[in-house]
Scaffold this motif. Sequence first.
Motif, mmCIF file in Angstrom:
data_model
loop_
_atom_site.group_PDB
_atom_site.id
_atom_site.type_symbol
_atom_site.label_atom_id
_atom_site.label_comp_id
_atom_site.label_asym_id
_atom_site.label_seq_id
_atom_site.Cartn_x
_atom_site.Cartn_y
_atom_site.Cartn_z
ATOM 1 N N ASP A 1 0.739 -1.149 -0.151
ATOM 2 C CA ASP A 1 -0.021 -0.163 -0.350
ATOM 3 C C ASP A 1 0.837 1.462 -0.192
ATOM 4 N N ASP B 1 0.589 4.335 0.081
ATOM 5 C CA ASP B 1 -0.043 5.531 1.525
ATOM 6 C C ASP B 1 0.124 5.222 2.457
ATOM 7 N N LEU B 2 0.092 3.797 2.999
ATOM 8 C CA LEU B 2 0.206 3.363 4.646
ATOM 9 C C LEU B 2 1.301 2.943 4.653
ATOM 10 N N GLU B 3 2.214 2.265 3.950
ATOM 11 C CA GLU B 3 3.116 1.789 4.302
ATOM 12 C C GLU B 3 4.507 2.545 4.435
ATOM 13 N N ARG C 1 4.130 5.134 5.393
ATOM 14 C CA ARG C 1 3.097 6.134 6.524
ATOM 15 C C ARG C 1 4.045 5.269 8.195
ATOM 16 N N ALA D 1 -0.559 -2.600 13.820
ATOM 17 C CA ALA D 1 0.539 -2.740 11.759
ATOM 18 C C ALA D 1 1.339 -4.631 11.860
ATOM 19 N N TYR E 1 -1.640 -6.162 10.739
ATOM 20 C CA TYR E 1 -2.203 -5.554 9.607
ATOM 21 C C TYR E 1 -1.199 -6.332 8.345
ATOM 22 N N ARG F 1 -6.647 -3.138 6.559
ATOM 23 C CA ARG F 1 -6.140 -1.718 6.211
ATOM 24 C C ARG F 1 -6.146 0.080 6.075
ATOM 25 N N ASP F 2 -7.559 -0.226 5.549
ATOM 26 C CA ASP F 2 -8.588 0.718 6.110
ATOM 27 C C ASP F 2 -8.737 1.731 7.217
ATOM 28 N N SER G 1 -5.212 2.610 8.171
ATOM 29 C CA SER G 1 -4.724 4.004 7.615
ATOM 30 C C SER G 1 -5.412 5.125 8.445
ATOM 31 N N VAL H 1 -3.337 5.557 11.648
ATOM 32 C CA VAL H 1 -1.659 6.245 11.613
ATOM 33 C C VAL H 1 -2.597 7.917 11.049
ATOM 34 N N LYS H 2 -2.929 7.922 10.666
ATOM 35 C CA LYS H 2 -3.263 9.464 10.015
ATOM 36 C C LYS H 2 -3.803 10.260 11.297
#
Lengths: 308, 308
Positions: B90, B92-94, B96, B192, B195, B243-244, B247, B250-251
């Motif tokens: 991912d 975007d996520l990874e 981060r 994480a 995940y 994942r969502d 995400s 994390v944000k």
Amino acid sequence: QLCPLEGAPECENCSKVIRLLLYPIKCTVITADTSFSLTPEIPKGVVIQGNNSNPASEKFRRVRNWSITKYKYTKQALSEKLGRGSRTVDLDLEPRLELLKDDRQRYENVTSLAQTLASQLSQLTVTQKNLGDAFTELSVKTPTLHLEFGINADAQRFLSKSGETLTEAINAFTSDMNTLVNKTIEDTMINAKQYETVRIEYDAFRVDLEELNMGPRDAVTVPKLEQAQKDFQTQREKYEKIRDDLSVKVKLLEGNKVKVLRNQLWMLHGAFAAHSLSCQNFLEKNIQEAGEHLNNVSTDVPSFLEES
Amino acid sequence: QLCPLEGAPECENCSKVIRLLLYPIKCTVITADTSFSLTPEIPKGVVIQGNNSNPASEKFRRVRNWSITKYKYTKQALSEKLGRGSRTVDLDLEPRLELLKDDRQRYENVTSLAQTLASQLSQLTVTQKNLGDAFTELSVKTPTLHLEFGINADAQRFLSKSGETLTEAINAFTSDMNTLVNKTIEDTMINAKQYETVRIEYDAFRVDLEELNMGPRDAVTVPKLEQAQKDFQTQREKYEKIRDDLSVKVKLLEGNKVKVLRNQLWMLHGAFAAHSLSCQNFLEKNIQEAGEHLNNVSTDVPSFLEES
């Protein structure tokens, strides 16, 4: 060359003490009740006239005189330690010496504490430098907290630098204090020890003279008394000279010490004040600059929830 | 209740692996060149229909499914470790998560340095207190240097007190940083890890499906393919959900982290600034008062030489 004591017969009672003293001499045996009054009879006419030109004989005379003085010294020192007998006290000099000894201990204590402080401060500055570096890296790595990490990085690095300067100033203080304690005061302390030795010798001859004065006067004792009077006078002059010299030295040291300490103490306080002032100025400027930066650029990134 | 695997015959080749997998099953023997491709043939029709109401059978089915998933997971994780096969990334996520891991290490480093700083400062304040006390005694004992010892005594005692307050502030900082690192970030790190597990499982089913898709289609493979498609879909949904969730987490953590850190960093800088300011104010006042005292009373005692 033969030692003047070589071949001298030993006392039947206590050979070793006698060997250190005179030949011919008779030692009183140490008994239970007089265990601390080991007083040999001083032989008559111990002063050998100067017309004796034989070098071995002259040496013998000096050794003998030295031995008499040492013996008298030990006897006097012992009786003072046991609280017996009398001692000459200089009411001006001796309290000053006592004060000096006490001061010296206190200065040593202060110096040691200052040394510890400098070493602890030195370790602290290393940690502050590392913390400053860690904050700098985070400041570069974190755009959202660039300002906050940066301001702390600058603060810690400045405090570390200023702390190093302060450490050097404290080290200069301890170095000068060590000189004062281990050189200047120590020098006078060595003289004070010499003074004490001469004072005990003088008291020994004084006590001898007093004892003879209290005894009967006859053909045997009168020459003894006259010799004791002469010896006493010699010792007294020696004692008074060294006492006066020491007294001048102590007074000079007191004045010198006050000047040195005054200077050192103002410097120490000044170093801490300078450190505080520079840190305060820097941190104030640091905050001001950050404030201006905050006003120019809004660093408030909208939160994730506000974004969406 | 009987264990569903109880009494199941073992594979002739490698009994243990078989016991963990399915009955009846045939295991491929590990040979030198295929040492990492331990791939048992999955038996036909592994999906047992839901109308099977026997609880033992149901349990057996669950154990079997779990075993298949575990096996697929291990195979996928192993091939990823060896740099073979493909993995879902991912974009975007990874990155981060990587950033978060790196940040976490840096925060830990900063916290540890701050902890060291607090402990060193605490030791320093003890030395300063002792030094202050030693100066106080000397101030009382030394009339000629009363002012100079006194000013240093006051300075060290004040610096010690202010240092204690600063130590407490640094301790508050490290405590809050520890919470951030070991609670807030750690919580997300656990998610994480979960995940990552689900992602590997998902990739395992994805790779299986891809392999089947590339093979021939006949009466035997088509139901297998359909089943693999179904399994893949299930895993994909599971993966996308976790994942969502992660995400979002994390944000939220990123925003929260920035707020916590911003607060902590301002507080830390503020604590150092307050310490500097209070020390600076005190030392300035201290010098001023000493100056006034010097003007009022001439503390310059004439030197011994001037006296005589």
